[in-house]
Scaffold this active site. Structure first.
Site, PDB file in Angstrom:
ATOM      1  CD  GLU A  44      63.631  73.574  26.251  1.00 55.63           C
ATOM      2  OE1 GLU A  44      62.524  73.837  27.148  1.00 55.63           O
ATOM      3  OE2 GLU A  44      64.139  74.665  27.146  1.00 55.63           O
ATOM      4  CE  LYS A 122      60.678  75.178  30.119  1.00 53.90           C
ATOM      5  NZ  LYS A 122      61.060  75.884  28.917  1.00 53.90           N
ATOM      6  CB  CYS A 163      64.819  76.263  29.636  1.00 56.38           C
ATOM      7  SG  CYS A 163      65.051  77.351  28.434  1.00 56.38           S
TER       8      CYS A 163
END
Length: 283
Positions: A44, A122, A163
């Site tokens: 990330e 995300k 994440c």
């Protein structure tokens, strides 16, 4: 049965200069291809880690102007290797509905010809207050994505997450139901949350989705002063850890045996056994 596929994971300590980070990724692509890897995975925020928003803003641009994306595409084409850019901070071409001009935390899958095969924004924003005193408000700068994304790659059907997404099982249920062979979970985990939860959740998501999990991570002390946990992992669908890179930056290699998927799914056909769960409502 398919032959095992070699993958490379780049564990980074990304800094505040995108051109330095781009050079690191391009060099890793060359080295990974030289080691026989079919695909390189990066963490990330591979292109920029800088919590100074004013300084970071100078480097956050649209896709077409992003030097890290361009360098990764050029390296992929030059070396004939697929590249998963775990994520980059991207300025949208146009504000979202309602004038929302926040950035996107966006992953890219780049094929061996240098073309973008998939994008994923995300979904879940890291808005937390940790007992250590660390406070993060990702949603102040980034707008969440809204789509589940999968793509065919050299490691089979690859599902995309980033994440903090790992803490939300519904996303991984959707990726499991999409029959993903592998799921990428690039990360920049904090040290306290990593020490407590990283290995636990990576193994759980692999078992739940009956898929390999490939998680390239940020590690160490960054130029902006933050610390990240590292321990880039490859986990098989039984939950066995095939690669753990510890705390040092560098390149790691692992073999993905897609034949393992059939064996695990035959023994524990949890995806096939799934049933709707009724929602009970309080009287």
């Amino acid at each position: 049965m398919n032959a095992p596929v070699r993958v490379a994971l780049l564990q980074m300590t990304s800094g505040i200069d995108p051109l330095v980070n781009a050079a690191t990724i391009a060099d890793a692509a060359a080295r990974a291809a030289g080691e026989g890897a079919a695909m390189l995975f990066t963490p990330e925020m591979a292109g920029l880690i800088d919590r100074d928003r004013a300084r970071a803003t100078l480097h956050i641009v649209a896709e077409a102007a992003n030097p890290v994306l361009a360098a990764a595409q050029e390296a992929a084409a030059r070396h004939g290797i697929w590249v998963h850019l775990g994520s980059l901070a991207i300025r949208p071409d146009q504000p979202a509905e309602g004038g929302d001009a926040r950035w996107a935390n966006r992953a890219f899958v780049i094929d061996g010809a240098g073309q973008i095969a998939a994008r994923y924004d995300k979904m879940h924003m890291f808005d937390v207050d940790l007992a250590t005193g660390e406070t993060w408000r990702e949603s102040a700068a980034y707008r969440p994505g809204e789509a589940v994304v999968t793509v065919e790659t050299p490691v089979g059907r690859l599902g995309l997450a980033i994440c903090y997404d790992i803490r939300f099982p519904a996303l991984f249920e959707a990726l499991g139901q999409a029959r993903c062979d592998c799921i990428a979970i690039p990360a920049a985990f904090t040290v306290p949350t990593g020490a407590a939860h990283w290995h636990l959740m990576q193994r759980a998501r692999a078992v739940e989705a009956s898929a390999f999990v490939i998680s390239a991570a940020q590690t160490g002390r960054h130029e902006d002063g933050r610390d990240t946990y590292g321990h880039s992992l490859v986990v098989d669908p039984w939950g066995d850890v095939l690669l753990d890179m510890g705390g040092n930056a560098g390149l790691g290699l692992a073999e993905i045996d897609l034949g393992r998927l059939a064996a695990v799914r035959q023994q524990l056909p949890s995806l096939a056994n799934k049933r709707p769960v009724p929602i009970s409502r309080a009287p």
